[in-house]
Scaffold this motif. Structure first.
Motif: not given
Length: 382
Positions: A38-39, A69-74, A353-357, A365-366
């Motif tokens: 995400x952004x 959050x600051x990068x949007x990276x998982x 698995x999958x994480x949903x936001x 959202x993502x």
């Protein structure tokens, strides 16, 4: 002479190979995968969140992910990258994760330990050995951990469980308090600790009590009769305790109950099935994956309860139809600042698995791929 030269060359080659092997051993650990999902955004109070993947039992596959959050990276499988020298990595079945002070605590059930890490780096600090440990909570300088006490197996004669009192400074167990059979989630209200006793190993003779422990004396002062096969617990903004019963998967269905800690009595019973729940403000979010041997399948629902009125106010907090993509909801958390809803899907309990936001309005959202059986989420404050 030639033999001596050859022996010397062979020794030199062996030393060189050993040196290379030693170096390669340190480099063999795969780095955490990084996915921009995400952004970037800057939150006032949060840096990100950790997600503990349980991993299938007996496969030693519990892993730790992180979203920034600051990068949007998982970041997927972060623990292995940060701790390349820890044998067997996190261990077998991650059952709970919490932050207390500057430390991150992961309860690894079948490995019989609590992994203690630095909250900012996820680097290993130490381990706390507790057999068949389940959930953890904190007050003052102590951590309190529920333990099934015995081996991980169905046994009609399974022993009583206990709550371990751990000094967070020394990471040592300093006391134990015997409670009911197979105690699960636990909460603290005032100076009392409440733990939900499941009796799950003694099926069909489940426990049906919540044990109440006085923290001054660290003794069980009473048991509250609630319902069979208790599991989850949450404390709402009014100080009331919500506890879930899983039922017996036949005719006795899953339900929700409310305990008033002022009287230690059950004040409300709701015919709402619950597998997992979390409180945000005056709302309790929950989902249920209710298995029935009679029907031979699962019934899945997502609900919101107003904790003041103790009534269901929303029958599905996912409002865009995305719930049709989720096979087995397994983890649930609410971002306390943005009110975004996080839901994980365990799928078949074997594949990633999958994480949903979702937004607070329930719109996707993502989403991103997590580890095997993504389960427990904890937010990292700034």
């Amino acid at each position: 002479m030639i033999r001596l030269i050859l022996r010397g060359l062979a020794s030199l080659l062996l030393i060189t190979l050993l040196g290379l092997y030693s170096c390669n051993r340190e480099e063999v650990v795969l780095p955490a995968s990084r996915t921009k999902v995400t952004t970037p955004e800057r939150l006032n109070t949060l840096h990100g969140f950790y997600l503990l993947n349980e991993g299938s039992m007996g496969r030693n596959k519990s892993t730790l992910d992180y979203f920034e959050y600051t990068s949007g990276i998982y970041f997927k499988n972060l623990y292995a990258e940060r701790n390349p020298n820890v044998v067997k990595e996190l261990g077998d079945v991650g059952n709970d994760i919490q932050i207390y002070g500057s430390r991150l605590y992961a309860v690894i059930n079948v490995s019989h330990l609590i992994e203690v890490m630095d909250v900012h780096t996820a680097k290993h600090i130490g381990k706390i050995s507790i057999p068949n440990c389940r959930y953890i909570t904190f007050k003052g300088q102590y951590a309190y951990v529920s333990s099934y006490a015995g081996p991980v197996q169905i046994d009609p004669n399974a022993r009583l469980g206990y709550v371990a009192k751990v000094d967070t400074a020394t990471m040592k167990v300093v006391a134990e308090c015997t409670v009911g059979y197979q105690p699960d989630e636990l909460v603290i209200v005032g100076n009392k600790l409440y733990v939900a006793n499941s009796g799950g190993y003694r099926v069909p003779n489940y426990d049906r009590t919540v044990s109440v422990i006085d923290l001054d004396t660290f003794t069980e002062i009473k048991k509250i009769d609630v319902a069979i096969n208790l599991h989850r617990m949450e404390v709402d903004a009014q100080g009331k305790i919500w506890v879930s019963s899983r039922g017996n998967y036949y005719k006795i269905r899953s339900k929700l109950f409310v305990i008033d800690p002022a009287t230690d009595q059950v004040t409300t019973s709701l015919d709402v099935p619950c597998s997992n729940m979390t409180v945000h403000g005056d709302r309790l979010y929950l989902y249920s994956v209710e298995w029935s041997y009679i029907k031979g399948g699962n019934s899945i629902n997502y609900s919101v309860i107003d904790t003041k009125t103790q009534q269901v106010v929303q029958n599905n907090f996912i409002t865009d139809g995305t719930e049709k993509q989720i096979k087995i909801p397994y983890g649930l958390a609410i971002n306390p600042e943005t009110e975004e809803i996080l839901v994980t899907d365990a799928k078949d309990y074997i594949t990633p698995g999958t994480l949903y936001c979702f937004s607070k309005e329930g719109k996707l959202r993502w989403k991103t791929t997590a580890g095997e059986i993504p389960a427990h989420i904890v937010f990292v404050p700034k």
